[in-house]
Write a protein that holds these residues in place. Sequence first.
Motif, short mmCIF file in Angstrom:
data_model
loop_
_atom_site.label_atom_id
_atom_site.label_comp_id
_atom_site.label_asym_id
_atom_site.label_seq_id
_atom_site.Cartn_x
_atom_site.Cartn_y
_atom_site.Cartn_z
N UNK A 110 0.75 -1.25 0.04
CA UNK A 110 0.15 0.11 -0.02
C UNK A 110 0.83 1.21 -0.01
N UNK A 111 0.20 2.29 -0.46
CA UNK A 111 0.98 3.56 -0.52
C UNK A 111 1.27 4.07 0.71
N UNK A 112 0.22 3.81 1.73
CA UNK A 112 0.16 4.29 3.09
C UNK A 112 -0.62 3.72 4.00
N UNK A 113 -0.42 3.58 5.39
CA UNK A 113 -1.48 2.97 6.14
C UNK A 113 -1.56 4.01 7.26
N UNK A 114 -2.54 4.24 7.84
CA UNK A 114 -2.60 5.18 8.97
C UNK A 114 -4.07 4.96 9.54
N UNK A 115 -4.13 6.10 10.68
CA UNK A 115 -5.27 5.96 11.58
C UNK A 115 -5.79 7.42 11.47
N UNK A 116 -7.16 7.56 11.77
CA UNK A 116 -7.58 8.93 12.02
C UNK A 116 -8.45 8.94 13.46
N UNK A 117 -7.85 9.58 14.30
CA UNK A 117 -8.45 9.77 15.62
C UNK A 117 -9.33 10.89 15.51
N UNK A 118 -10.60 10.83 16.17
CA UNK A 118 -11.54 11.88 16.55
C UNK A 118 -11.73 11.92 17.87
N UNK A 119 -11.70 13.28 18.31
CA UNK A 119 -12.23 13.45 19.71
C UNK A 119 -13.88 13.09 19.85
N UNK A 120 -13.94 12.60 20.94
CA UNK A 120 -15.55 12.57 21.28
C UNK A 120 -16.02 13.90 22.17
N UNK A 121 -14.88 14.87 22.07
CA UNK A 121 -15.50 16.12 22.83
C UNK A 121 -15.89 17.05 21.77
N UNK A 122 -16.87 17.86 21.92
CA UNK A 122 -17.13 19.10 20.88
C UNK A 122 -15.79 19.77 20.73
N UNK A 123 -15.50 20.25 19.61
CA UNK A 123 -16.21 20.11 18.27
C UNK A 123 -15.83 18.87 17.62
N UNK A 124 -15.39 17.84 18.20
CA UNK A 124 -14.97 16.58 17.49
C UNK A 124 -13.81 16.71 16.51
N UNK A 125 -12.68 17.27 16.86
CA UNK A 125 -11.63 17.42 15.89
C UNK A 125 -10.97 16.02 15.45
N UNK A 126 -10.46 16.26 14.41
CA UNK A 126 -9.74 14.86 13.82
C UNK A 126 -8.14 15.29 13.62
N UNK A 127 -7.49 13.97 14.00
CA UNK A 127 -5.97 13.98 13.84
C UNK A 127 -5.76 12.67 13.02
N UNK A 128 -5.22 13.14 11.85
CA UNK A 128 -4.70 12.10 11.06
C UNK A 128 -3.15 11.49 11.53
N UNK A 129 -2.92 10.16 11.58
CA UNK A 129 -1.49 9.86 11.96
C UNK A 129 -1.21 8.72 11.12
N UNK A 130 -0.18 8.91 10.30
CA UNK A 130 0.65 7.76 9.35
C UNK A 130 1.37 6.85 10.26
#
Length: 179
Positions: free
Chosen positions: A99-119
Amino acid sequence: MQMIRDMGKALAIDPMAVSLLGGMPEITMAWKDPATDLWCLARPDQVSEDGYAGDYKKISPQGAPFDKDLCYRAIRKHRYDMQMGFAHEGFEVLTGNQPEAVGLIFQSDRRPHFCIPVEIPEEEVSIGRFYNHKNLRRFRECLDSGHWQEPGEHPGIFRWSDDERERILEEMNTAGTAP
């Protein structure tokens, strides 16, 4: 239910989350490990035809800042590198391509529910794959012998990390109680 809706809306407007989670959902990848003759299974949350495999993780900061350090601690604690190593290997075995890349997308369960991608970079994927195969061999040994190791079968010895040990010994020296 409202939190799920709100989190979905936040994912939908995050360009990185949209691109990372935009592949085919829940693709089951199964293959037989030639070294152990065991079936392996990976099921990342999404796989894209252009070679990206990813997984979504809802995370509850529980009073901590929602930042990359929190995500990195979760990766270490839950060994998501091993999970993504299996996804990487499954993709490679079944398509003949890495694969070109593998990774995770984390999302906070607190508002405003920001996302952090991590390769998960290639070297860390290799570490995850190493431990996956180490555990496959151990599982094979247990199957063949009929003996499943119990948690207390091999006692351990607790050690502080070098950095923690140095800090503690310095504190003990200051107090005049160093060993």
